[in-house]
Design a protein around this motif. Structure first.
Motif, PDB file in Angstrom:
ATOM      1  N   SER A 232      25.994 -37.938   7.957  1.00  0.00           N
ATOM      2  CA  SER A 232      26.490 -37.373   6.697  1.00  0.00           C
ATOM      3  C   SER A 232      26.867 -35.904   6.855  1.00  0.00           C
ATOM      4  O   SER A 232      27.846 -35.424   6.258  1.00  0.00           O
ATOM      5  N   GLU A 233      26.077 -35.172   7.713  1.00  0.00           N
ATOM      6  CA  GLU A 233      26.412 -33.764   7.920  1.00  0.00           C
ATOM      7  C   GLU A 233      27.725 -33.636   8.675  1.00  0.00           C
ATOM      8  O   GLU A 233      28.561 -32.780   8.361  1.00  0.00           O
ATOM      9  N   ARG A 234      27.923 -34.487   9.698  1.00  0.00           N
ATOM     10  CA  ARG A 234      29.167 -34.426  10.470  1.00  0.00           C
ATOM     11  C   ARG A 234      30.367 -34.744   9.574  1.00  0.00           C
ATOM     12  O   ARG A 234      31.436 -34.126   9.678  1.00  0.00           O
ATOM     13  N   ARG A 235      30.189 -35.702   8.744  1.00  0.00           N
ATOM     14  CA  ARG A 235      31.296 -36.083   7.844  1.00  0.00           C
ATOM     15  C   ARG A 235      31.605 -34.972   6.838  1.00  0.00           C
ATOM     16  O   ARG A 235      32.765 -34.703   6.545  1.00  0.00           O
ATOM     17  N   ALA A 236      30.579 -34.281   6.316  1.00  0.00           N
ATOM     18  CA  ALA A 236      30.804 -33.163   5.401  1.00  0.00           C
ATOM     19  C   ALA A 236      31.573 -32.054   6.116  1.00  0.00           C
ATOM     20  O   ALA A 236      32.472 -31.414   5.544  1.00  0.00           O
ATOM     21  N   ASN A 237      31.224 -31.814   7.395  1.00  0.00           N
ATOM     22  CA  ASN A 237      31.926 -30.793   8.169  1.00  0.00           C
ATOM     23  C   ASN A 237      33.376 -31.200   8.455  1.00  0.00           C
ATOM     24  O   ASN A 237      34.272 -30.352   8.499  1.00  0.00           O
ATOM     25  N   SER A 238      33.600 -32.480   8.661  1.00  0.00           N
ATOM     26  CA  SER A 238      34.983 -32.944   8.881  1.00  0.00           C
ATOM     27  C   SER A 238      35.848 -32.653   7.666  1.00  0.00           C
ATOM     28  O   SER A 238      37.009 -32.238   7.793  1.00  0.00           O
ATOM     29  N   VAL A 239      35.254 -32.859   6.481  1.00  0.00           N
ATOM     30  CA  VAL A 239      35.993 -32.577   5.248  1.00  0.00           C
ATOM     31  C   VAL A 239      36.299 -31.081   5.154  1.00  0.00           C
ATOM     32  O   VAL A 239      37.413 -30.665   4.813  1.00  0.00           O
ATOM     33  N   LYS A 240      35.287 -30.236   5.499  1.00  0.00           N
ATOM     34  CA  LYS A 240      35.493 -28.789   5.442  1.00  0.00           C
ATOM     35  C   LYS A 240      36.603 -28.376   6.403  1.00  0.00           C
ATOM     36  O   LYS A 240      37.479 -27.567   6.067  1.00  0.00           O
ATOM     37  N   THR A 241      36.529 -28.908   7.628  1.00  0.00           N
ATOM     38  CA  THR A 241      37.543 -28.549   8.627  1.00  0.00           C
ATOM     39  C   THR A 241      38.941 -28.938   8.160  1.00  0.00           C
ATOM     40  O   THR A 241      39.900 -28.170   8.321  1.00  0.00           O
ATOM     41  N   TYR A 242      39.078 -30.111   7.587  1.00  0.00           N
ATOM     42  CA  TYR A 242      40.409 -30.559   7.152  1.00  0.00           C
ATOM     43  C   TYR A 242      40.943 -29.672   6.019  1.00  0.00           C
ATOM     44  O   TYR A 242      42.112 -29.259   6.042  1.00  0.00           O
ATOM     45  N   LEU A 243      40.062 -29.335   5.062  1.00  0.00           N
ATOM     46  CA  LEU A 243      40.509 -28.508   3.932  1.00  0.00           C
ATOM     47  C   LEU A 243      40.854 -27.094   4.385  1.00  0.00           C
ATOM     48  O   LEU A 243      41.774 -26.468   3.863  1.00  0.00           O
TER      49      LEU A 243
END
Length: 501
Positions: A448-459
């Motif tokens: 879940s943490e990796r996925r939250a970071n993926s969202v941050k990186t994309y935005l």
């Protein structure tokens, strides 16, 4: 006096000779002209009397006329019995010098005469020749009739000697009469009885009835002459075509003034009002209706056949701009789901159905501030019934299986999220990752943490300032549905955006 008369007659003849050179078009009809009037002698012992004459003549050119004339006159003589009155019979010729052409309604003229005469006076029959000079005028009454007024001075020469010692007599004659011309008027080119100089329609066909101005009659006043009018009794004010019949622009047999559908296509059957016939009343004219017997009240398509409604939203497919609407979703007249607040998110997907006008929203229909989210079951609400929690689920933001790689549809959703974040540059957010209960707690937390970071990186790649975003992983600790079903687990695998105060 005799010299004057001879000179005047000679002048008239000379003028006539000059005028004879005129070769213009003129009225060559023969005419007869009777007159009656008075005679006056230029001798002291003679009084006045009556006179009458008949002339037959014709024009020689536009300004010159010739006549043969016979006349009779009788004068009383003072102190003598009636049987001794002066009686005069003449036969002669006249030349008329006109001052205007035969197209004029008033034609003054100079007349010169020569005659042979027989005079009965004092019981003697006297003969001789004579000349005359005078003035007159013709007044045109019609193409055939003229009024004639004339005064003339006559000098009669006596050839015998006897009781009468005079060798010449001087008499005036004044006459009023008429002139009748035989045949058709040559100055009436179209032969309608109206002279060309008065004819406003000089080329009227032969035999056509005309008004006094020479134009064909139009008894119904529709602007089409009677001889061309196929509908001669058209009511006043009716617009007509070239044949004088009520205009019918679309050729459907219904006059324009009665035609409620004036642009009907050629060949289409129409009713008395000029509109296409629609036998089954479905709004599609029979000419275009492929299903002409559709039951009353049936919604039909452009071809007149019953319309289909594939998505069952009550809007026929031919009118449905959103033909794939899910079952049970309220739609508008265009078949598209309702969007009550006009934020671009249909009501059935909108978690904030009362967003203020103009506010930029997330894909779930909520603005980052000043909005009211519909609470989920069991959530705390404020005094207005709005959810207190400022977490917004980013539905559709999914990852590849057991991975933090965003799917292509997820990227499209995050593009919209990025635009919304740009509209609120002073707001910071938590990006929360959540999983279902499948797998160990530690694994799910890390995922879940990796996925939250993926969202941050994309935005961040979409231009959002990094420090505004705080990624957080919660693993399986905050489910919003049961993990006992696949549908529940699908709900729990999610990314949420939380507005920080």
């Amino acid at each position: 006096m005799s010299k004057f008369a001879w000179l005047a007659a000679a002048g008239l003849l000379w003028t006539a000779a000059v005028s004879a050179q005129d070769s213009g078009k003129y009225d060559q009809r023969w005419y007869v002209s009777p007159s009656i009037g008075g005679v006056f002698a230029d001798q002291d012992d003679m009084d006045s009397g009556i006179a009458g004459s008949v002339s037959i003549g014709r024009a020689l050119n536009r300004y010159l006329g010739f006549e043969l004339e016979g006349s009779y006159s009788s004068l009383t003589v003072s102190g003598l019995p009636a049987e001794n009155d002066y009686k005069r019979i003449t036969a002669g010729a006249n030349l008329l010098q006109y001052f205007t052409t035969d197209k004029s309604s008033i034609r003054p003229f100079l007349i010169g005469s020569v005659n042979a005469h027989k005079i009965d006076f004092l019981g003697e029959d006297l003969t001789g020749a004579g000349v005359g000079l005078g003035l007159g005028s013709m007044f045109q009454m019609s193409p055939w009739w003229d009024l004639r007024l004339q005064a003339r001075y006559n000098l009669d020469f006596i050839s015998e000697e006897g009781i009468v010692q005079e060798d010449s007599f001087y008499v005036w004659d004044v006459g009023l009469g008429f002139r009748y011309k035989f045949g058709a008027d040559p100055n009436d080119s179209d032969g309608d009885g109206v002279p060309d100089n008065l004819d406003k329609c000089p080329n009227t066909p032969k035999g056509v009835a005309v008004y006094s101005d020479g134009c064909p009659t139009d008894l119904d006043g529709d602007g089409v002459p009677d001889y061309l009018d196929k509908c001669p009794g058209t009511p006043k004010g009716t617009v007509v075509n070239a044949s004088g019949c009520p205009a019918d622009s679309d050729g459907d047999g219904v006059p324009d003034e009665l035609d409620k559908c004036p642009n009907t296509a050629r060949g289409v059957m129409v009713g008395p009002d000029g509109c296409p016939i629609d036998s089954d009343g479905d709004g599609i004219p029979d000419a275009y209706d492929k299903c002409p017997n559709t039951p009353k009240g049936t919604i039909v398509g452009p071809d007149g056949c019953p319309a289909t409604d594939a998505d069952g939203d009550g809007v026929p497919d031919f009118m449905d701009k959103c033909p794939g609407t899910p079952k049970g979703i309220a739609v508008g007249p265009d078949g598209c789901p309702l969007d009550s607040d006009g934020d671009g998110i249909p009501d059935y997907l909108d978690e904030c159905p009362r967003t203020p006008p103009g506010a930029k929203v997330l894909p779930n229909g909520c603005a980052l501030t000043g909005d009211c989210r519909t609470p989920r079951p069991g959530e705390a609400v404020d005094a207005n019934g709005c959810a207190l929690d400022k977490n917004f689920i980013l539905r559709g933001v999914k990852f590849e299986f057991d991975s933090d790689r965003l799917t292509e549809p997820a990227k499209l959703i995050l593009n919209e999220v990025g635009e919304t974040l740009k509209a609120y540059p002073n707001i910071s957010v938590d990006l929360e990752g959540h999983t279902d209960s499948v797998g160990s707690d530690n694994y799910n937390l890390g995922l879940s943490e990796r996925r939250a970071n993926s969202v941050k990186t994309y935005l961040a790649g979409r231009g959002i300032v990094v420090k505004r975003m705080n990624p957080v992983g919660y693993g399986e600790t905050r489910p919003i549905d049961t993990n006992d079903t696949e549908a529940g687990r699908e709900e729990n695998r999610r990314v949420e955006l939380k507005v920080l105060e």
